[in-house]
Design a protein around this motif. Structure first.
Motif, PDB file in Angstrom:
ATOM      1  N   TYR A   1       6.566  -0.285   0.857  1.00  0.00           N
ATOM      2  CA  TYR A   1       6.206  -1.586   1.404  1.00  0.00           C
ATOM      3  C   TYR A   1       5.702  -1.426   2.833  1.00  0.00           C
ATOM      4  O   TYR A   1       6.010  -0.455   3.521  1.00  0.00           O
ATOM      5  N   ASP A   2       4.912  -2.406   3.267  1.00  0.00           N
ATOM      6  CA  ASP A   2       4.345  -2.388   4.615  1.00  0.00           C
ATOM      7  C   ASP A   2       5.430  -2.394   5.685  1.00  0.00           C
ATOM      8  O   ASP A   2       6.439  -3.098   5.559  1.00  0.00           O
ATOM      9  N   GLY A   3       5.185  -1.620   6.736  1.00  0.00           N
ATOM     10  CA  GLY A   3       6.056  -1.659   7.903  1.00  0.00           C
ATOM     11  C   GLY A   3       7.210  -0.689   7.871  1.00  0.00           C
ATOM     12  O   GLY A   3       7.920  -0.534   8.877  1.00  0.00           O
ATOM     13  N   ALA A   4       7.438  -0.024   6.733  1.00  0.00           N
ATOM     14  CA  ALA A   4       8.486   1.000   6.696  1.00  0.00           C
ATOM     15  C   ALA A   4       7.976   2.251   7.409  1.00  0.00           C
ATOM     16  O   ALA A   4       6.779   2.433   7.588  1.00  0.00           O
ATOM     17  N   VAL A   5       8.896   3.108   7.817  1.00  0.00           N
ATOM     18  CA  VAL A   5       8.517   4.342   8.508  1.00  0.00           C
ATOM     19  C   VAL A   5       8.489   5.476   7.482  1.00  0.00           C
ATOM     20  O   VAL A   5       9.473   5.714   6.779  1.00  0.00           O
ATOM     21  N   TYR A   6       7.356   6.147   7.425  1.00  0.00           N
ATOM     22  CA  TYR A   6       7.148   7.201   6.432  1.00  0.00           C
ATOM     23  C   TYR A   6       6.749   8.508   7.115  1.00  0.00           C
ATOM     24  O   TYR A   6       6.251   8.515   8.241  1.00  0.00           O
ATOM     25  N   ALA A   7       6.927   9.611   6.368  1.00  0.00           N
ATOM     26  CA  ALA A   7       6.307  10.890   6.726  1.00  0.00           C
ATOM     27  C   ALA A   7       4.986  10.930   5.969  1.00  0.00           C
ATOM     28  O   ALA A   7       4.950  10.756   4.747  1.00  0.00           O
ATOM     29  N   VAL A   8       3.912  11.138   6.708  1.00  0.00           N
ATOM     30  CA  VAL A   8       2.568  11.099   6.128  1.00  0.00           C
ATOM     31  C   VAL A   8       1.837  12.389   6.465  1.00  0.00           C
ATOM     32  O   VAL A   8       1.871  12.854   7.607  1.00  0.00           O
ATOM     33  N   VAL A   9       1.158  12.969   5.477  1.00  0.00           N
ATOM     34  CA  VAL A   9       0.305  14.124   5.708  1.00  0.00           C
ATOM     35  C   VAL A   9      -1.141  13.656   5.606  1.00  0.00           C
ATOM     36  O   VAL A   9      -1.552  13.049   4.614  1.00  0.00           O
ATOM     37  N   TRP A  10      -1.902  13.954   6.655  1.00  0.00           N
ATOM     38  CA  TRP A  10      -3.294  13.487   6.717  1.00  0.00           C
ATOM     39  C   TRP A  10      -4.107  14.464   7.563  1.00  0.00           C
ATOM     40  O   TRP A  10      -3.719  14.796   8.687  1.00  0.00           O
ATOM     41  N   ASN A  11      -5.202  14.927   7.004  1.00  0.00           N
ATOM     42  CA  ASN A  11      -6.085  15.880   7.702  1.00  0.00           C
ATOM     43  C   ASN A  11      -5.324  17.092   8.239  1.00  0.00           C
ATOM     44  O   ASN A  11      -5.467  17.479   9.402  1.00  0.00           O
ATOM     45  N   GLU A  12      -4.463  17.639   7.372  1.00  0.00           N
ATOM     46  CA  GLU A  12      -3.719  18.861   7.696  1.00  0.00           C
ATOM     47  C   GLU A  12      -2.709  18.685   8.819  1.00  0.00           C
ATOM     48  O   GLU A  12      -2.251  19.665   9.409  1.00  0.00           O
ATOM     49  N   ARG A  13      -2.368  17.457   9.129  1.00  0.00           N
ATOM     50  CA  ARG A  13      -1.343  17.214  10.138  1.00  0.00           C
ATOM     51  C   ARG A  13      -0.285  16.284   9.563  1.00  0.00           C
ATOM     52  O   ARG A  13      -0.562  15.501   8.650  1.00  0.00           O
TER      53      ARG A  13
ATOM     54  N   ILE B   1       4.972  10.939  11.559  1.00  0.00           N
ATOM     55  CA  ILE B   1       6.025   9.982  11.228  1.00  0.00           C
ATOM     56  C   ILE B   1       5.602   8.674  11.869  1.00  0.00           C
ATOM     57  O   ILE B   1       5.574   8.553  13.103  1.00  0.00           O
ATOM     58  N   LYS B   2       5.248   7.688  11.041  1.00  0.00           N
ATOM     59  CA  LYS B   2       4.676   6.443  11.537  1.00  0.00           C
ATOM     60  C   LYS B   2       5.113   5.263  10.673  1.00  0.00           C
ATOM     61  O   LYS B   2       5.500   5.428   9.518  1.00  0.00           O
ATOM     62  N   LYS B   3       4.998   4.076  11.251  1.00  0.00           N
ATOM     63  CA  LYS B   3       5.063   2.864  10.445  1.00  0.00           C
ATOM     64  C   LYS B   3       3.747   2.777   9.693  1.00  0.00           C
ATOM     65  O   LYS B   3       2.676   2.974  10.270  1.00  0.00           O
ATOM     66  N   VAL B   4       3.812   2.478   8.408  1.00  0.00           N
ATOM     67  CA  VAL B   4       2.612   2.515   7.583  1.00  0.00           C
ATOM     68  C   VAL B   4       2.333   1.148   6.960  1.00  0.00           C
ATOM     69  O   VAL B   4       3.242   0.486   6.467  1.00  0.00           O
ATOM     70  N   TYR B   5       1.040   0.778   7.004  1.00  0.00           N
ATOM     71  CA  TYR B   5       0.579  -0.461   6.388  1.00  0.00           C
ATOM     72  C   TYR B   5      -0.565  -0.117   5.437  1.00  0.00           C
ATOM     73  O   TYR B   5      -1.516   0.576   5.812  1.00  0.00           O
ATOM     74  N   LEU B   6      -0.461  -0.588   4.206  1.00  0.00           N
ATOM     75  CA  LEU B   6      -1.487  -0.327   3.205  1.00  0.00           C
ATOM     76  C   LEU B   6      -2.616  -1.340   3.356  1.00  0.00           C
ATOM     77  O   LEU B   6      -2.384  -2.548   3.325  1.00  0.00           O
ATOM     78  N   GLU B   7      -3.828  -0.830   3.541  1.00  0.00           N
ATOM     79  CA  GLU B   7      -4.993  -1.689   3.629  1.00  0.00           C
ATOM     80  C   GLU B   7      -6.017  -1.267   2.582  1.00  0.00           C
ATOM     81  O   GLU B   7      -5.830  -0.276   1.869  1.00  0.00           O
TER      82      GLU B   7
END
Length: 228
Positions: A167-179, A182-188
């Protein structure tokens, strides 16, 4: 805290049986017995009745009553001695406390993109740290940088439960462009908006065409116990 020992002591001093106490209180003997055995405690109304029957103040039944009563009888010099001794006992007590510690294996010096979420992390190098809480988690990794301060501090351990976007606004571990982030994530519509808690950092946008991957949700974080 109600002291059953004080109740029994005063009753026996006055040579009153439990059965007689129960009759005076208009309760069953079994109910009275549970008070003296510490299984239950009387309510405030019954404490007042006990005090009246036994000729004491309601404070008499508090577990601290005897200590306070003795302390008040001391002169100033001896009161100071008691206070100093109590402080010494408390210090020894605190130093002798045994705190149970739990082992947490933290992925060490490995980018999240090197395999988290693909089971490769099972073979990655880990370092053992200690926590005073028994956490339930799938992955543990270091928090680096200050983009998520003040909630997530650099040097802490982040605990991750593997899974996709929830869900939007939760804090996730995200892998993006080889990096790894840890961020709050919003699906757009075109991907994920990655938001820092630190206002000094601007939002980032991970476009879907770059294949950003949610490793999992951050379910906890802690600073390792030092010298455990």
């Amino acid at each position: 805290m109600f002291s059953p020992e004080s109740l029994k002591k005063r009753r026996t001093e006055l040579k009153i049986s439990q059965a007689d106490m129960a009759r005076k209180l208009d309760i069953s003997r079994q109910s009275y017995f549970t008070w003296e055995s510490g299984k239950t405690k009387p309510n405030s109304h019954n404490i007042e009745k006990l005090a009246d029957i036994l000729g004491v103040s309601t404070g008499y039944f508090e577990s601290e009553h005897r200590i306070v009563e003795t302390y008040l009888k001391l002169n100033d010099i001896n009161r100071v001695k008691v206070e100093e001794y109590a402080e010494e006992l408390l210090t020894v007590q605190e130093e002798s406390k045994v705190v149970q510690l739990y082992s947490i294996k933290v992925i060490d010096d490995v980018e999240l993109s090197a395999g988290l979420g693909e089971s490769i992390y099972d073979e990655a190098d880990t370092v053992e740290v200690l926590s005073d809480t028994d956490y339930q988690y799938d992955i543990a990794t270091w928090i680096k940088g200050n983009s998520m301060e003040p909630t997530y501090v650099s040097g802490e351990v982040a605990l991750i439960r593997e899974g996709g976007f929830d869900y939007d606004g939760a804090v996730y571990a995200v892998v993006w462009n080889e990096r790894a982030y840890i961020k709050k994530v919003y699906l757009e519509e075109d991907g994920y908006r990655l938001v820092s808690l630190n206002p000094d950092y601007s939002d980032m946008f991970a476009y879907a065409e770059d294949n950003p991957r949610i490793v999992g949700k951050i379910i906890g974080h802690f600073m390792p116990v030092v010298g455990g």
